[in-house]
Design a protein around this motif. Structure first.
Motif, PDB file in Angstrom:
ATOM      1  N   CYS B 333       0.818  -1.221   0.000  1.00 23.11           N
ATOM      2  CA  CYS B 333       0.000   0.000   0.000  1.00 23.11           C
ATOM      3  C   CYS B 333       0.849   1.268   0.000  1.00 23.11           C
ATOM      4  N   ILE B 334       0.469   2.232  -0.812  1.00 23.26           N
ATOM      5  CA  ILE B 334       1.164   3.526  -0.806  1.00 23.26           C
ATOM      6  C   ILE B 334       0.312   4.614  -0.152  1.00 23.26           C
ATOM      7  N   ARG B 335      -0.743   4.214   0.551  1.00 19.32           N
ATOM      8  CA  ARG B 335      -1.554   5.148   1.342  1.00 19.32           C
ATOM      9  C   ARG B 335      -2.093   6.314   0.508  1.00 19.32           C
ATOM     10  N   CYS B 336      -2.675   5.973  -0.621  1.00 15.47           N
ATOM     11  CA  CYS B 336      -3.200   7.034  -1.475  1.00 15.47           C
ATOM     12  C   CYS B 336      -4.620   7.408  -1.083  1.00 15.47           C
ATOM     13  N   GLY B 337      -5.304   6.492  -0.422  1.00 15.49           N
ATOM     14  CA  GLY B 337      -6.669   6.781   0.022  1.00 15.49           C
ATOM     15  C   GLY B 337      -7.747   6.501  -1.028  1.00 15.49           C
ATOM     16  N   CYS B 339      -8.901   3.726  -2.127  1.00 10.55           N
ATOM     17  CA  CYS B 339      -9.826   2.649  -1.762  1.00 10.55           C
ATOM     18  C   CYS B 339     -10.879   3.144  -0.774  1.00 10.55           C
ATOM     19  N   CYS B 393      -7.311   0.512  -6.478  1.00  8.82           N
ATOM     20  CA  CYS B 393      -5.954   0.524  -5.904  1.00  8.82           C
ATOM     21  C   CYS B 393      -4.879   0.638  -6.992  1.00  8.82           C
ATOM     22  N   PRO B 394      -4.033   1.664  -6.889  1.00  8.97           N
ATOM     23  CA  PRO B 394      -3.007   1.868  -7.911  1.00  8.97           C
ATOM     24  C   PRO B 394      -1.906   0.815  -7.882  1.00  8.97           C
TER      25      PRO B 394
END
Ligand code: SF4
Lengths: 220, 489, 248
Positions: B333-337, B339, B393-394
């Motif tokens: 996870c890159i915590r992009c938000g 999702c 999710c990227p």
């Protein structure tokens, strides 16, 4: 306190003995867009750079000559009622001092940390060059270095950068590849338009902590 | 002294008693309240709709997006498989550049390291830029408590985080920490900090915050940041902020401390061209975040600012347990938000319903994994498994599959309630025996007879009440398909 | 062409008319239909609740029953149950190579109804003589949408139905809130999700809600009825089946 060797050994153990290897590749859900939008082709990097920067509420200006660039900066400083301008200690910017002084704007060129601390916080305008710019995103690529204080680009409410048109790269990957596999300065920043926040009810605030008034003069 | 916040309200209820027969008590209860809160609902809708629209627009304009996503997954997979080597490379690179590296097993280690550092430096003011890793270990709170003698003033500098800090509140979204607050509430909080009534106007409020936080930036002794990425090859720490606080915190104070989860590592600088493009687009719908800032060690010889002392804390805090397990992908996870924004459950409940630092689908996955599966037992069930998270999710993390695996893990660990276990044993036996299946169909039809009313099953207490409380339940048909088939169609 | 019909348990028990329509549609297209009578349920309720052992044993039963028959495809009027077999049986049996192979072989032959109609037989609504008077919105179940990628197929079919006007509705990609046991474990959030869909439906001006998944329909219909809506709720198969008179 964790011991480095132990810490790494435990991780090594897990990665080597863990029997599960994830195999799911990302699935069909992202399908390629068939035709890339035409806007992706960058014919005139300077024009694209300025267009992008302006879309982000920054200001771009194309100067034919160094004189024109200096005029822009002087009139910008005047229109902002600036009394003090702080700039990088960079040869390309030396010629800006006299016309600014003539217009009644004091120019500070800090050469030590104390000097920078003293002026950066109260200067009205920050002036710097940039190593590169990125056309597709309207970004400046700022490198730290001798005489190039990071705060010059951050603390004054108005910030202006001057760079030569041939320093404008096309894409983010091109800019990143300038540092890939090699030496990275202590600080690099991809600075893309004015500082902003949308934290309160998604309303746009321009100039949150960094400068809200961002100008880039492209010379040539 | 606006940063002297009231003591953090911790969730002190003992969740252990919540059996798995109604495993979602905690979440469902908080979710129910949230879903009924009109103002909150509107605020969440505003944020998620805008974010999703922005994300879609910029990703659709990037033809190589699907390829970038594949590459992002591949890079993370490779990183985790060789995490020890990359961590070592990272540590060496940072030390080569004159930085200090510390390996922290948990939050305790991090607090102690920073506390002792603050003591040695005689620090009074610490500025922080938004960092989920420090939220996760409640760094501010614990520093204030464990190092009370230092009388530290710890100031969050992201506008939203600062407002949350002033209110003694926690972020409800990885990217939009105070999306749950409306203007009225923000005005009240900032007026409290100002000691005067501020106008309910976003620009005026932001101007006040800018002025107040500016003093803090200039006087801070230590700056703390998280890391969006750490590049093993060069020892570079990447932080992205729109406000510029990340760049200020790393440029002005004499000491810079990075608290980085070990999973934030990427092998090469070049990999950033994949991740920076995905992160900004997925998180905020931007092509690039305003300040994408790369810091490599302390300031170099002859430089005028940037920290003189640079400390990188590589924090495990439960992450390494996931390596080599079916849950490893949660570390990508890159915590992009993204999702959170697309999650239909999050869109009804907001972040606080999750009762944890990380909310939304990734929060439901990572919280029990980091804390141990008998913690936050409700979270793996807080999903309809629709898969919208995975689609958004990227990095292509199959979040819905991880939720399923977590549910199974709970069952295997014996965390499932007895009633549920018995029920699924009956289910299994019935469904693998056509004869039993037929008998129960007939029995069901008899049993529902007294309950039928206007073509639906009446709401009665018992196993169907979860449904019938708010929805009509259709009765079993007079003849099943199987019977109709036998009669001839 | 010979297909084995896989009728999900809730269709069998609650909405058998959907199964009947499927049989009529397939026969009309000249497809031979068999119905393996040993079939029960795909095991999804146990699987979704984390009871993998129990789900595995139901999966084995499914494989035993269907492997005992001769057919070209398994056709199922539910994206969710089709996904259970095609995607999640192999997932469940991941560590048992022999069984996994069985599951993958079966999975490769399972087709959701609209997928089968459009991509295997190349049918269209005109061939079927489908007719329906009304303004309808279509809800794609999440498994059909994301695991099977069936976005175009049902629409293509519905666009050919005489008299039917298919309208768009906002946020149509959002889940209806059913989620199997989720709907009873978390009734409040689940219901709030249904309400969001219903709000969008109201805004669209549609009088009919169609889906390829009876489970989503059962959920939305349950909430629609409870909130006093008289929206018609139909499975895709019912709309396509002229003898069903548009499901009335
Ligand atoms: S799980 Fe994926 S979508 Fe969710 S925050 Fe992490 S990277 Fe973003």
């Amino acid at each position: 306190m964790a011991d480095r060797a132990e810490f790494l050994a435990s991780i090594r153990h897990r990665t080597r003995t863990g029997k599960y290897k994830p195999t799911h590749a990302p699935d069909v859900a992202w399908t390629p867009k068939e035709s890339p939008p035409e806007t992706r082709l960058i014919e005139d990097p300077s024009a694209r750079f300025i267009e992008k920067l302006e879309a982000l509420k920054g200001h771009g200006f194309r100067a034919e000559s160094g004189d024109e660039a200096r005029e822009y900066v002087v009139s910008l400083a005047r229109s902002r009622g600036a009394k003090l301008l702080v700039r990088w200690d960079d040869e390309e910017l030396a010629g800006f001092d006299a016309p600014l002084a003539d217009a009644g704007v004091e120019v500070a060129v800090p050469r030590d940390p104390e000097g920078l601390r003293e002026v950066a916080g109260r200067a009205d305008v920050g002036l710097s060059t940039a190593s590169w710019a990125i056309a597709e995103t309207g970004s400046l690529v700022l490198e730290s270095g001798q005489g190039r204080g990071r705060s010059v680009t951050l603390l004054p409410p108005t910030y202006v950068a001057v760079l030569r048109a041939d320093r404008i790269l096309g894409t983010v990957p091109e800019a990143i590849s300038k540092y890939a596999g090699g030496k990275v300065p202590a600080n690099v920043c991809f600075h893309t338009g004015p500082s902003r926040s949308g934290d309160i009810e998604m309303s746009l605030v321009v100039g949150m902590h960094g400068p809200g008034d961002v100008h880039v003069v492209v010379v040539g | 002294m606006e940063t002297k916040k009231p003591p953090r309200q911790r969730d002190t209820r003992d969740r252990r008693e919540e059996g798995i027969v109604s495993p979602v008590e905690g979440f469902n209860e908080r979710g129910r309240k949230a879903a009924g809160d009109k103002a909150l609902h509107d605020a969440i809708q505003l944020f998620t709709h805008k974010s999703v629209a922005g994300r879609n627009a910029v990703l659709n304009a990037l033809p190589e997006a699907p390829e970038l996503r594949e590459r992002a997954y591949g890079i993370k997979q490779r990183t985790m498989a060789n995490l020890d080597r990359y961590l070592e490379q990272m540590a060496d690179a940072v030390e080569d550049r004159g930085g200090n590296v510390f390996f922290a097993d948990d939050g305790e280690d991090v607090v102690r390291y920073i506390g002792e550092l603050a003591r040695r430096r005689g620090a009074k003011v610490i500025t922080k830029s938004k960092s989920m890793a420090t939220e996760e270990i409640e760094l501010n709170h614990r520093l204030e408590e464990d190092y009370a003698d230092l009388d530290l003033e710890i100031v969050e500098t992201d506008l939203g985080e600062w407002i949350a800090q002033l209110a003694g509140d926690t972020p409800s979204h990885i990217v939009g920490p105070i999306l749950h607050m409306n203007l009225e509430r923000v005005t009240k909080i900032l007026s409290g900090a100002a000691g005067e009534n501020l106008p309910p106007n976003v620009q005026a409020l932001a101007a006040f915050a800018r002025k107040r936080l500016r003093q803090k930036f200039l006087t801070a002794d230590v700056g703390i940041t998280g890391a969006n990425f750490g590049v093993a090859e060069t020892g570079t720490i990447v932080t992205v902020t729109n406000e510029g606080n990340g760049r200020l915190v790393t440029s002005v104070p004499p000491v810079h401390v990075v608290v980085m989860g070990i999973e934030k590592l990427i092998p090469r600088f070049e990999d950033l061209s994949v991740f920076t493009r995905l992160l900004a687009r997925s998180g905020t719908g931007q092509e690039l975040t305003v300040y994408t800032n790369f810091v490599t060690g302390p300031r170099a010889e002859g430089e005028l600012d940037g920290a003189e002392e640079f400390h990188l804390i590589l924090m495990d805090n439960g992450r390494s347990k996931l390596l080599g397990t079916p849950f490893e992908e949660a570390l990508y996870c890159i915590r992009c938000g993204a999702c959170l924004n697309v999650c239909p459950v999050y869109r009804q409940t907001g972040g606080h319903a999750y009762g944890s630092t990380y909310s939304g689908p990734i929060g439901a996955v990572i919280t029990p994994l980091l804390k141990g599966t008998d913690e936050a037992k409700d979270l793996p069930h807080a999903s309809s498994l629709c898969g919208a998270c995975w689609e958004a999710c990227p990095v292509g993390i199959p979040l819905h599959d991880l939720l399923l695996k977590l549910r199974n893990h709970q069952v295997e660990e014996g965390l499932a309630g007895k009633g549920q276990k018995a029920a699924f044993k009956v289910f299994e036996n019935t469904m693998k025996s056509p004869a039993l299946y037929n008998i129960s169909r007939k029995a069901g039809r008899l049993a529902q007879k007294p309950l039928l009313k206007d073509g639906s099953v009446k709401p009665v207490p018992g196993p169907t009440s979860g449904w019938t409380g708010s929805r009509d339940l259709p009765p079993l048909a007079k003849k099943s398909f199987r019977e109709l088939w036998k009669e001839g169609i | 062409m010979r297909v084995a019909l896989f009728v999900p348990c809730y269709v069998d028990l609650i909405t058998p008319e959907v199964g009947v329509s499927v049989v009529r549609l397939l026969r009309k297209l000249g497809v031979e239909v068999i119905y393996p009578e040993g079939q029960t349920c795909c095991g999804q309720p146990a699987f979704n609740s984390g009871f993998f052992d129990e789900a595995r044993s139901v999966a084995r039963h499914f494989l035993d029953v269907f492997e005992g028959e001769r057919f070209d495809y398994v056709v199922c009027p539910s994206g969710s149950c089709a996904t259970m077999v095609s995607h999640y049986y192999p997932f469940l049996l991941e560590e048992r190579p022999a069984e996994r192979e069985r599951a993958e072989a079966m999975g490769g032959r399972v087709r959701e109804l609209s997928d089968f109609l459009v991509n295997v037989v190349g049918a269209n609504a005109g061939d079927l003589g489908a007719r329906y008077e009304g303004r309808a919105v279509f809800h794609t179940g999440c498994h059909g949408r994301r695991e099977l990628g069936l976005l175009e197929e049902p629409r293509e079919l519905l666009e050919g139905v005489e008299g039917l006007e298919l309208v768009e509705w906002p946020n149509e990609e959002l889940c209806c809130g059913f989620g199997g046991t989720f709907s009873v474990k978390m009734p409040d959030v689940s219901t709030a999700m249904a309400d969001e869909k219903i709000k969008a439906l109201e805004g669209s001006g549609a009088d009919t809600l169609i889906s390829g998944d009876s489970s989503c329909l059962m959920h939305l219909a349950g909430r629609l009825r409870r909130t006093g809506h008289d929206t018609r709720v139909l499975h895709l198969a019912q709309v396509l089946d002229p003898e069903n008179g548009g499901g009335k």
